[in-house]
Design a protein around this motif. Structure first.
Motif, PDB file in Angstrom:
ATOM      1  N   ALA A 130       0.856  -1.198   0.000  1.00  0.00           N
ATOM      2  CA  ALA A 130       0.000   0.000   0.000  1.00  0.00           C
ATOM      3  C   ALA A 130       0.883   1.236   0.000  1.00  0.00           C
ATOM      4  N   GLY A 131       0.440   2.261  -0.695  1.00  0.00           N
ATOM      5  CA  GLY A 131       1.269   3.467  -0.764  1.00  0.00           C
ATOM      6  C   GLY A 131       0.434   4.715  -0.863  1.00  0.00           C
ATOM      7  N   ALA A 132       0.978   5.813  -0.374  1.00  0.00           N
ATOM      8  CA  ALA A 132       0.318   7.118  -0.531  1.00  0.00           C
ATOM      9  C   ALA A 132       1.301   8.226  -0.185  1.00  0.00           C
ATOM     10  N   TYR A 133       1.147   9.344  -0.879  1.00  0.00           N
ATOM     11  CA  TYR A 133       1.882  10.574  -0.578  1.00  0.00           C
ATOM     12  C   TYR A 133       3.389  10.352  -0.447  1.00  0.00           C
ATOM     13  N   GLY A 134       3.931   9.611  -1.418  1.00  0.00           N
ATOM     14  CA  GLY A 134       5.385   9.453  -1.511  1.00  0.00           C
ATOM     15  C   GLY A 134       5.983   8.352  -0.656  1.00  0.00           C
ATOM     16  N   ILE A 223      -5.840  16.118   3.645  1.00  0.00           N
ATOM     17  CA  ILE A 223      -5.753  15.942   2.175  1.00  0.00           C
ATOM     18  C   ILE A 223      -6.705  14.820   1.746  1.00  0.00           C
ATOM     19  N   ARG A 224      -6.658  13.715   2.486  1.00  0.00           N
ATOM     20  CA  ARG A 224      -7.521  12.574   2.135  1.00  0.00           C
ATOM     21  C   ARG A 224      -8.994  12.975   2.197  1.00  0.00           C
ATOM     22  N   ASP A 225      -9.352  13.697   3.263  1.00  0.00           N
ATOM     23  CA  ASP A 225     -10.746  14.139   3.429  1.00  0.00           C
ATOM     24  C   ASP A 225     -11.220  14.987   2.264  1.00  0.00           C
ATOM     25  N   SER A 226     -10.275  15.783   1.689  1.00  0.00           N
ATOM     26  CA  SER A 226     -10.683  16.692   0.616  1.00  0.00           C
ATOM     27  C   SER A 226     -10.829  15.963  -0.719  1.00  0.00           C
ATOM     28  N   LYS A 227     -10.283  14.740  -0.822  1.00  0.00           N
ATOM     29  CA  LYS A 227     -10.291  14.052  -2.128  1.00  0.00           C
ATOM     30  C   LYS A 227     -11.038  12.728  -2.146  1.00  0.00           C
ATOM     31  N   LEU A 228     -10.940  12.005  -1.023  1.00  0.00           N
ATOM     32  CA  LEU A 228     -11.409  10.614  -1.050  1.00  0.00           C
ATOM     33  C   LEU A 228     -12.697  10.448  -0.254  1.00  0.00           C
ATOM     34  N   TYR A 240      -9.058   2.329  -7.971  1.00  0.00           N
ATOM     35  CA  TYR A 240      -9.557   1.122  -8.643  1.00  0.00           C
ATOM     36  C   TYR A 240      -8.543   0.625  -9.677  1.00  0.00           C
ATOM     37  N   PHE A 241      -7.849   1.599 -10.311  1.00  0.00           N
ATOM     38  CA  PHE A 241      -6.871   1.249 -11.346  1.00  0.00           C
ATOM     39  C   PHE A 241      -5.468   1.647 -10.885  1.00  0.00           C
ATOM     40  N   LYS A 242      -4.456   1.044 -11.508  1.00  0.00           N
ATOM     41  CA  LYS A 242      -3.078   1.491 -11.280  1.00  0.00           C
ATOM     42  C   LYS A 242      -2.818   2.683 -12.203  1.00  0.00           C
ATOM     43  N   ASN A 243      -1.862   3.510 -11.842  1.00  0.00           N
ATOM     44  CA  ASN A 243      -1.436   4.553 -12.769  1.00  0.00           C
ATOM     45  C   ASN A 243      -0.599   3.892 -13.851  1.00  0.00           C
ATOM     46  N   ILE A 280       1.561   8.103 -16.079  1.00  0.00           N
ATOM     47  CA  ILE A 280       0.504   9.094 -16.328  1.00  0.00           C
ATOM     48  C   ILE A 280      -0.625   8.833 -15.338  1.00  0.00           C
ATOM     49  N   PRO A 281      -1.103   9.866 -14.631  1.00  0.00           N
ATOM     50  CA  PRO A 281      -2.173   9.600 -13.661  1.00  0.00           C
ATOM     51  C   PRO A 281      -3.438   9.067 -14.344  1.00  0.00           C
ATOM     52  N   ALA A 282      -3.883   7.895 -13.894  1.00  0.00           N
ATOM     53  CA  ALA A 282      -5.112   7.317 -14.430  1.00  0.00           C
ATOM     54  C   ALA A 282      -6.280   8.278 -14.177  1.00  0.00           C
ATOM     55  N   ALA A 283      -6.219   9.009 -13.038  1.00  0.00           N
ATOM     56  CA  ALA A 283      -7.297   9.956 -12.704  1.00  0.00           C
ATOM     57  C   ALA A 283      -7.472  10.984 -13.832  1.00  0.00           C
ATOM     58  N   TRP A 284      -6.352  11.455 -14.380  1.00  0.00           N
ATOM     59  CA  TRP A 284      -6.416  12.456 -15.451  1.00  0.00           C
ATOM     60  C   TRP A 284      -7.036  11.843 -16.710  1.00  0.00           C
ATOM     61  N   LEU A 285      -6.593  10.633 -17.064  1.00  0.00           N
ATOM     62  CA  LEU A 285      -7.104   9.971 -18.275  1.00  0.00           C
ATOM     63  C   LEU A 285      -8.622   9.775 -18.157  1.00  0.00           C
ATOM     64  N   TRP A 291     -15.651  10.997 -17.296  1.00  0.00           N
ATOM     65  CA  TRP A 291     -16.273  10.100 -16.319  1.00  0.00           C
ATOM     66  C   TRP A 291     -16.402  10.678 -14.919  1.00  0.00           C
ATOM     67  N   LYS A 292     -15.657  11.740 -14.624  1.00  0.00           N
ATOM     68  CA  LYS A 292     -15.624  12.247 -13.242  1.00  0.00           C
ATOM     69  C   LYS A 292     -17.033  12.567 -12.747  1.00  0.00           C
ATOM     70  N   GLY A 293     -17.450  11.957 -11.647  1.00  0.00           N
ATOM     71  CA  GLY A 293     -18.757  12.239 -11.044  1.00  0.00           C
ATOM     72  C   GLY A 293     -19.925  11.518 -11.702  1.00  0.00           C
ATOM     73  N   LYS A 304     -14.623  13.814  -6.758  1.00  0.00           N
ATOM     74  CA  LYS A 304     -13.417  14.587  -6.440  1.00  0.00           C
ATOM     75  C   LYS A 304     -12.140  13.871  -6.857  1.00  0.00           C
ATOM     76  N   GLN A 305     -12.235  12.578  -7.179  1.00  0.00           N
ATOM     77  CA  GLN A 305     -11.038  11.806  -7.542  1.00  0.00           C
ATOM     78  C   GLN A 305     -11.516  10.621  -8.391  1.00  0.00           C
ATOM     79  N   PRO A 306     -11.424  10.789  -9.736  1.00  0.00           N
ATOM     80  CA  PRO A 306     -12.035   9.788 -10.621  1.00  0.00           C
ATOM     81  C   PRO A 306     -11.335   8.433 -10.658  1.00  0.00           C
ATOM     82  N   LEU A 307     -10.235   8.292  -9.905  1.00  0.00           N
ATOM     83  CA  LEU A 307      -9.591   6.975  -9.841  1.00  0.00           C
ATOM     84  C   LEU A 307     -10.345   6.071  -8.876  1.00  0.00           C
TER      85      LEU A 307
HETATM   86  N1  EPU Z   1      -5.940  14.162 -11.238  1.00  0.00           N
HETATM   87  C1  EPU Z   1      -6.841  14.599 -12.175  1.00  0.00           C
HETATM   88  N2  EPU Z   1      -8.142  14.765 -11.783  1.00  0.00           N
HETATM   89  C2  EPU Z   1      -8.527  14.531 -10.514  1.00  0.00           C
HETATM   90  C3  EPU Z   1      -7.626  14.073  -9.557  1.00  0.00           C
HETATM   91  C4  EPU Z   1      -6.316  13.880  -9.956  1.00  0.00           C
HETATM   92  O1  EPU Z   1      -6.505  14.853 -13.325  1.00  0.00           O
HETATM   93  O2  EPU Z   1      -9.740  14.721 -10.265  1.00  0.00           O
HETATM   94  C5  EPU Z   1      -4.541  14.002 -11.660  1.00  0.00           C
HETATM   95  C6  EPU Z   1      -3.731  15.224 -11.258  1.00  0.00           C
HETATM   96  O3  EPU Z   1      -2.821  15.491 -12.272  1.00  0.00           O
HETATM   97  C7  EPU Z   1      -2.989  14.766 -10.020  1.00  0.00           C
HETATM   98  C8  EPU Z   1      -2.758  13.315 -10.364  1.00  0.00           C
HETATM   99  O4  EPU Z   1      -3.950  12.903 -11.019  1.00  0.00           O
HETATM  100  O5  EPU Z   1      -1.789  15.456  -9.864  1.00  0.00           O
HETATM  101  C9  EPU Z   1      -2.473  12.437  -9.182  1.00  0.00           C
HETATM  102  O6  EPU Z   1      -3.573  12.519  -8.285  1.00  0.00           O
HETATM  103  P1  EPU Z   1      -3.400  12.106  -6.747  1.00  0.00           P
HETATM  104  O7  EPU Z   1      -2.262  12.857  -6.169  1.00  0.00           O
HETATM  105  O8  EPU Z   1      -4.729  12.244  -6.091  1.00  0.00           O
HETATM  106  O9  EPU Z   1      -2.924  10.620  -6.771  1.00  0.00           O
HETATM  107  P2  EPU Z   1      -3.272   9.351  -7.702  1.00  0.00           P
HETATM  108  O10 EPU Z   1      -2.079   9.086  -8.563  1.00  0.00           O
HETATM  109  O11 EPU Z   1      -4.565   9.531  -8.385  1.00  0.00           O
HETATM  110  C10 EPU Z   1      -2.153   7.680  -6.032  1.00  0.00           C
HETATM  111  C11 EPU Z   1      -2.484   6.394  -5.340  1.00  0.00           C
HETATM  112  C12 EPU Z   1      -3.404   6.659  -4.158  1.00  0.00           C
HETATM  113  C13 EPU Z   1      -2.695   7.610  -3.196  1.00  0.00           C
HETATM  114  C14 EPU Z   1      -2.349   8.898  -3.966  1.00  0.00           C
HETATM  115  C15 EPU Z   1      -1.547   9.869  -3.146  1.00  0.00           C
HETATM  116  C16 EPU Z   1      -2.389   4.710  -7.086  1.00  0.00           C
HETATM  117  C17 EPU Z   1      -3.168   3.748  -7.929  1.00  0.00           C
HETATM  118  N3  EPU Z   1      -3.118   5.481  -6.276  1.00  0.00           N
HETATM  119  O12 EPU Z   1      -3.363   8.198  -6.587  1.00  0.00           O
HETATM  120  O13 EPU Z   1      -3.587   5.415  -3.472  1.00  0.00           O
HETATM  121  O14 EPU Z   1      -3.520   7.918  -2.082  1.00  0.00           O
HETATM  122  O15 EPU Z   1      -1.544   8.572  -5.119  1.00  0.00           O
HETATM  123  O16 EPU Z   1      -0.238   9.409  -3.011  1.00  0.00           O
HETATM  124  O17 EPU Z   1      -1.174   4.716  -7.171  1.00  0.00           O
HETATM  125  C18 EPU Z   1      -4.981   3.500  -3.296  1.00  0.00           C
HETATM  126  O18 EPU Z   1      -4.016   2.849  -3.692  1.00  0.00           O
HETATM  127  O19 EPU Z   1      -6.069   2.951  -3.009  1.00  0.00           O
HETATM  128  C19 EPU Z   1      -4.864   4.949  -3.179  1.00  0.00           C
HETATM  129  C20 EPU Z   1      -5.883   5.735  -2.833  1.00  0.00           C
END
Ligand code: EPU
Length: 347
Positions: A130-134, A223-228, A240-243, A280-285, A291-293, A304-307
């Motif tokens: 498990a990983g988060a925030y570096g 930070i988590r509260d504001s996004k997740l 749900y997906f890997k980056n 590449i952030p999957a959230a951005w793709l 799909w967001k929302g 708030k976080q489409p991943l």
């Molecule tokens: N982004 C968007 N739209 C959004 C949100 C994010 O385009 O609505 C883009 C932005 O460019 C942002 C980038 O996605 O800079 C990364 O977003 P974020 O920092 O929220 O992190 P993430 O890459 O989406 C990963 C982990 C999370 C972990 C966060 C913070 C994976 C699969 N997920 O998400 O882990 O909390 O970084 O370190 O690597 C988990 O594994 O369940 C999990 C929540």
């Protein structure tokens, strides 16, 4: 103690809150219960189908799971001082990760503060890395104690042998998946000042004097509260997906796609890795595909976080989550030529 439940509803055992059904669940509390719990499970399992579950924070259950689920619920931890401010902590695999993190932050140990608020068990965190925030959980792991189902023996597996990578460990490699039950995790933490503040919004904390792990924890939880979504309010399995990581050849193909989609390459968030591969952030793709929302039946994409795919109404079925997953994978693939891979595990 060993407990057996037949025809049990799995809603309390998965954070997506899928109301799936399982033939039998065997839960045990002590390391030394493992061999008997496994024998019991093997006797109950039709076709020998057994799977191991932790806190259920990264699992998508099918509507009906025909087999036996084994749930190690080993609790408690021991702290051994190693000198120089370092401590070895031996933790039961069933301990809720955030209870451990909260305790270590409160008593001033650095190492796990960036992982504050992650749902799930210590055993699950050790398997998933498990990983988060570096920070990744595997960075503090020294070894794990497992019961080897095939070899019928207890084993200690060292960090080096665990092959930790991005959301990866030895226990996720196909030949080992399901073979070892994690019972205890041994980690090392330190009271020496060692914050990890590379993640953008945390950088501001580096100028703060006498920063403590508890203060970093507070910032992370904000930070988590504001996004997740909060697990108690909305079911999800975290990311749900890997980056996706693409190599330089795939990057060129991706850039051509961007051109045809009229997207400026400079607007694409990305992290260049040591080998010139690009993450590449999957959230951005997913957001770019609109799909967001959005929801599809009872399943949804967090606004708030489409991943994060969520059980939007609390009544989503496994099929609805999988339909949403497929629809997202298809859109991202057809727009960008990138195939998203799930981070969750299917059972
Ligand atoms: N982004 C968007 N739209 C959004 C949100 C994010 O385009 O609505 C883009 C932005 O460019 C942002 C980038 O996605 O800079 C990364 O977003 P974020 O920092 O929220 O992190 P993430 O890459 O989406 C990963 C982990 C999370 C972990 C966060 C913070 C994976 C699969 N997920 O998400 O882990 O909390 O970084 O370190 O690597 C988990 O594994 O369940 C999990 C929540």
């Amino acid at each position: 103690m060993i407990r057996t439940y037949n025809n049990i509803g799995l809603k309390p055992f998965n954070t997506l809150r899928l109301d799936s059904l399982c033939d039998c669940l065997v839960e045990f509390d002590a390391v030394e219960d493992a061999p008997s719990a496994v024998s019991l499970a093997e006797n109950q399992a039709i076709d020998g189908k057994i799977a191991i579950i932790g806190g259920g924070s990264n699992i998508v259950f099918s509507e009906e799971y025909h087999g036996v689920l084994l749930h190690p619920a080993v609790q408690g931890w021991d702290v051994e001082m190693l000198g120089n401010g370092r401590a070895k902590v031996t933790v039961g695999a069933g301990v809720e990760l955030d209870r451990l993190v909260s305790h270590l932050c409160a008593v001033g140990y650095w190492g796990l503060e960036n992982l504050s608020g992650i749902p799930g068990s210590v055993g699950g965190a050790a398997v998933q890395n498990a990983g988060a925030y570096g920070v990744e959980f595997g960075e503090v792991v020294k070894s794990i104690k497992v019961w080897d189902i095939a070899g019928k023996k207890f084993l200690d597996i060292s960090r080096e042998e665990l092959h930790y990578g991005y959301r990866h460990s030895l226990l996720k490699e196909p030949e080992y998946a399901g073979r070892y039950i994690v019972l205890e995790v041994c980690i090392e933490v330190s009271s020496d000042y060692s914050p990890r503040l590379t993640y953008g919004p945390l950088k501001a904390l580096s100028s703060k004097e006498n920063l403590t792990p508890a203060e970093v924890r507070t910032a992370i939880l904000e930070i988590r509260d504001s996004k997740l979504p909060k697990v108690e309010e909305v079911g999800s399995a975290g990311s749900y997906f890997k980056n996706p990581v693409i190599d330089s050849q795939e990057w060129k193909v991706f850039c051509k796609r961007l051109e045809s989609e009229n997207i400026d390459v400079e607007s694409v968030p990305r992290f260049v890795l040591e080998n010139d591969n690009v993450k590449i952030p999957a959230a951005w793709l997913i957001e770019q595909c609109g799909w967001k929302g959005r929801t599809l039946g009872n399943a949804g994409v967090w606004h708030k976080q489409p991943l994060i795919l969520v059980n939007a109404t609390g009544n989503a079925s496994s099929t609805e989550i999988l339909n949403l997953e497929s629809a997202i994978v298809e859109s991202v693939n057809s727009k960008f030529g990138i195939e998203l891979k799930p981070e969750v595990v299917y059972l």
